[in-house]
Motif scaffolding. Structure first.
Motif, PDB file in Angstrom:
ATOM      1  N   GLU A  40       0.828  -1.198   0.000  1.00 41.00           N
ATOM      2  CA  GLU A  40       0.000   0.000   0.000  1.00 41.00           C
ATOM      3  C   GLU A  40       0.866   1.253   0.000  1.00 41.00           C
ATOM      4  N   LYS A  41       1.906   1.247   0.814  1.00 45.99           N
ATOM      5  CA  LYS A  41       2.759   2.427   0.929  1.00 45.99           C
ATOM      6  C   LYS A  41       3.533   2.683  -0.352  1.00 45.99           C
ATOM      7  N   ARG A  42       4.033   1.631  -0.961  1.00 46.72           N
ATOM      8  CA  ARG A  42       4.890   1.787  -2.145  1.00 46.72           C
ATOM      9  C   ARG A  42       4.098   2.055  -3.411  1.00 46.72           C
ATOM     10  N   MET A  43       2.914   1.418  -3.539  1.00 48.07           N
ATOM     11  CA  MET A  43       2.236   1.461  -4.838  1.00 48.07           C
ATOM     12  C   MET A  43       0.738   1.687  -4.749  1.00 48.07           C
ATOM     13  N   PHE A  44       0.061   0.880  -3.945  1.00 48.07           N
ATOM     14  CA  PHE A  44      -1.383   0.759  -4.066  1.00 48.07           C
ATOM     15  C   PHE A  44      -2.144   2.012  -3.645  1.00 48.07           C
ATOM     16  N   SER A  45      -1.661   2.725  -2.618  1.00 43.62           N
ATOM     17  CA  SER A  45      -2.428   3.873  -2.136  1.00 43.62           C
ATOM     18  C   SER A  45      -2.560   4.943  -3.220  1.00 43.62           C
ATOM     19  N   ARG A  46      -1.525   5.137  -4.017  1.00 46.88           N
ATOM     20  CA  ARG A  46      -1.592   6.119  -5.104  1.00 46.88           C
ATOM     21  C   ARG A  46      -2.582   5.678  -6.181  1.00 46.88           C
ATOM     22  N   ILE A  47      -2.570   4.383  -6.472  1.00 43.35           N
ATOM     23  CA  ILE A  47      -3.499   3.850  -7.473  1.00 43.35           C
ATOM     24  C   ILE A  47      -4.935   4.020  -7.003  1.00 43.35           C
ATOM     25  N   ARG A  48      -5.182   3.667  -5.745  1.00 43.32           N
ATOM     26  CA  ARG A  48      -6.527   3.786  -5.189  1.00 43.32           C
ATOM     27  C   ARG A  48      -7.005   5.247  -5.220  1.00 43.32           C
ATOM     28  N   SER A  49      -6.154   6.162  -4.782  1.00 42.27           N
ATOM     29  CA  SER A  49      -6.531   7.571  -4.715  1.00 42.27           C
ATOM     30  C   SER A  49      -6.925   8.106  -6.083  1.00 42.27           C
ATOM     31  N   LYS A  50      -6.129   7.809  -7.080  1.00 44.88           N
ATOM     32  CA  LYS A  50      -6.394   8.297  -8.429  1.00 44.88           C
ATOM     33  C   LYS A  50      -7.681   7.705  -8.989  1.00 44.88           C
ATOM     34  N   LEU A  51      -7.895   6.420  -8.723  1.00 43.30           N
ATOM     35  CA  LEU A  51      -9.085   5.757  -9.247  1.00 43.30           C
ATOM     36  C   LEU A  51     -10.352   6.253  -8.556  1.00 43.30           C
ATOM     37  N   LEU A  52     -10.318   6.328  -7.242  1.00 42.52           N
ATOM     38  CA  LEU A  52     -11.523   6.675  -6.488  1.00 42.52           C
ATOM     39  C   LEU A  52     -11.917   8.136  -6.654  1.00 42.52           C
ATOM     40  N   ALA A  53     -10.996   8.971  -7.085  1.00 42.85           N
ATOM     41  CA  ALA A  53     -11.333  10.368  -7.375  1.00 42.85           C
ATOM     42  C   ALA A  53     -12.351  10.472  -8.510  1.00 42.85           C
ATOM     43  N   LYS A  54     -12.502   9.395  -9.278  1.00 43.23           N
ATOM     44  CA  LYS A  54     -13.422   9.389 -10.413  1.00 43.23           C
ATOM     45  C   LYS A  54     -14.812   8.870 -10.046  1.00 43.23           C
ATOM     46  N   ALA A  55     -14.992   8.433  -8.811  1.00 44.94           N
ATOM     47  CA  ALA A  55     -16.303   7.950  -8.376  1.00 44.94           C
ATOM     48  C   ALA A  55     -17.292   9.102  -8.315  1.00 44.94           C
ATOM     49  N   GLN A  56     -18.552   8.802  -8.631  1.00 47.95           N
ATOM     50  CA  GLN A  56     -19.592   9.821  -8.638  1.00 47.95           C
ATOM     51  C   GLN A  56     -20.862   9.291  -7.992  1.00 47.95           C
ATOM     52  N   GLY A  57     -21.622  10.206  -7.381  1.00 49.52           N
ATOM     53  CA  GLY A  57     -22.959   9.891  -6.919  1.00 49.52           C
ATOM     54  C   GLY A  57     -23.003   8.850  -5.810  1.00 49.52           C
ATOM     55  N   HIS A  58     -23.963   7.936  -5.927  1.00 51.39           N
ATOM     56  CA  HIS A  58     -24.131   6.855  -4.960  1.00 51.39           C
ATOM     57  C   HIS A  58     -23.249   5.697  -5.400  1.00 51.39           C
ATOM     58  N   VAL A  59     -22.281   5.344  -4.576  1.00 51.80           N
ATOM     59  CA  VAL A  59     -21.260   4.348  -4.905  1.00 51.80           C
ATOM     60  C   VAL A  59     -21.567   3.038  -4.197  1.00 51.80           C
ATOM     61  N   LEU A  60     -21.436   1.938  -4.913  1.00 56.69           N
ATOM     62  CA  LEU A  60     -21.416   0.611  -4.311  1.00 56.69           C
ATOM     63  C   LEU A  60     -19.981   0.116  -4.335  1.00 56.69           C
ATOM     64  N   GLU A  61     -19.400  -0.100  -3.149  1.00 57.59           N
ATOM     65  CA  GLU A  61     -18.082  -0.744  -3.095  1.00 57.59           C
ATOM     66  C   GLU A  61     -18.279  -2.202  -2.708  1.00 57.59           C
ATOM     67  N   VAL A  62     -17.765  -3.082  -3.532  1.00 55.01           N
ATOM     68  CA  VAL A  62     -17.918  -4.526  -3.347  1.00 55.01           C
ATOM     69  C   VAL A  62     -16.661  -5.097  -2.701  1.00 55.01           C
ATOM     70  N   GLY A  63     -16.843  -5.865  -1.631  1.00 53.59           N
ATOM     71  CA  GLY A  63     -15.698  -6.456  -0.943  1.00 53.59           C
ATOM     72  C   GLY A  63     -14.823  -5.387  -0.314  1.00 53.59           C
ATOM     73  N   SER A  64     -15.427  -4.572   0.536  1.00 51.75           N
ATOM     74  CA  SER A  64     -14.728  -3.395   1.075  1.00 51.75           C
ATOM     75  C   SER A  64     -13.675  -3.733   2.121  1.00 51.75           C
ATOM     76  N   GLY A  65     -13.641  -4.975   2.591  1.00 52.82           N
ATOM     77  CA  GLY A  65     -12.580  -5.413   3.493  1.00 52.82           C
ATOM     78  C   GLY A  65     -12.477  -4.578   4.756  1.00 52.82           C
ATOM     79  N   THR A  66     -11.275  -4.118   5.041  1.00 55.10           N
ATOM     80  CA  THR A  66     -11.023  -3.321   6.248  1.00 55.10           C
ATOM     81  C   THR A  66     -11.270  -1.830   6.024  1.00 55.10           C
ATOM     82  N   GLY A  67     -11.856  -1.490   4.881  1.00 59.96           N
ATOM     83  CA  GLY A  67     -12.216  -0.090   4.623  1.00 59.96           C
ATOM     84  C   GLY A  67     -11.069   0.777   4.177  1.00 59.96           C
ATOM     85  N   ILE A  68     -10.068   0.177   3.574  1.00 58.65           N
ATOM     86  CA  ILE A  68      -8.880   0.952   3.207  1.00 58.65           C
ATOM     87  C   ILE A  68      -9.195   2.069   2.208  1.00 58.65           C
TER      88      ILE A  68
END
Length: 199
Positions: free
Chosen positions: A17-45
């Motif tokens: 997460e520190k090296r790679m994934f957090s940046r990927i997640r941030s960039k992707l989730l910035a594109k979410a709109q409206g009412h979001v369904l997150e599937v398999g949300s796990g620990t809520g990262i």
């Protein structure tokens, strides 16, 4: 999922997460709109990364749902966490504007059925935002992943190292608008839409 993996998921994933994934997640989730369904949300990262949306998150594992409550409080948007199975979503047709899945399709027993359910509850032309790991198209690495998968599934709650997730997404009828492969083409970020309406 083994108890150790459930309880220690965040700690085990922290280096990635520190090296790679957090940046990927941030960039992707910035594109979410409206009412979001997150599937398999796990620990809520993902929860602290959402902005200007409302999130309904489903996670079948009670241990992970419990751990995610801390991040619900840290989030800047309303988030409702519920028990749920992506293969049998309890929501009505055309409920959501965006569906998010991050590192989840690898462990769903029937990912095609789950994706078809996601299409059902997503509005016409709604967004799919997906970050997944897939079978490498490198012959040597791909074969290695095939060999490791049976043991890997037992250790990590049915996680398949060698799923051809991109093909499954296409077979579900999702219109892929962009695809970005990274890290030796083992990880993929997909943005897509729901062309409606054949499940």
């Amino acid at each position: 999922m083994g108890t150790y993996f459930r309880t220690n998921y965040d700690q085990l994933m922290k280096p990635l997460e520190k090296r790679m994934f957090s940046r990927i997640r941030s960039k992707l989730l910035a594109k979410a709109q409206g009412h979001v369904l997150e599937v398999g949300s796990g620990t809520g990262i993902n929860f602290p990364l959402y902005t200007n949306v409302e999130v309904t998150a489903i996670e079948p594992d009670q241990t992970m749902r419990d751990q995610s409550m801390k991040r619900v409080k840290e989030a800047s948007v309303p988030i409702q966490v519920e028990d749920g199975d992506a293969q049998r979503l309890k929501f009505a047709d055309d409920t959501f504007d965006t569906v998010v899945g991050t590192l989840v399709l690898c462990s769903i027993p029937d990912p095609l059925q789950a994706l078809q359910e996601m299409r059902r509850v997503l509005k016409s032309q709604g967004k799919f935002l997906l970050f997944e790991h897939i079978r490498s198209d490198n012959p040597v690495l791909g074969k290695t992943m095939d060999i490791l998968t049976p043991a890997w599934k037992r250790m990590f709650d049915g996680c398949h190292l060698n799923r051809n997730t991109v093909e499954i997404i296409r077979n579900a009828g999702i219109e892929i608008e962009s695809i970005h492969r990274m890290f030796n083409r083992i990880f993929v970020v997909i943005e897509g839409s729901n062309p409606k309406q054949s499940y």
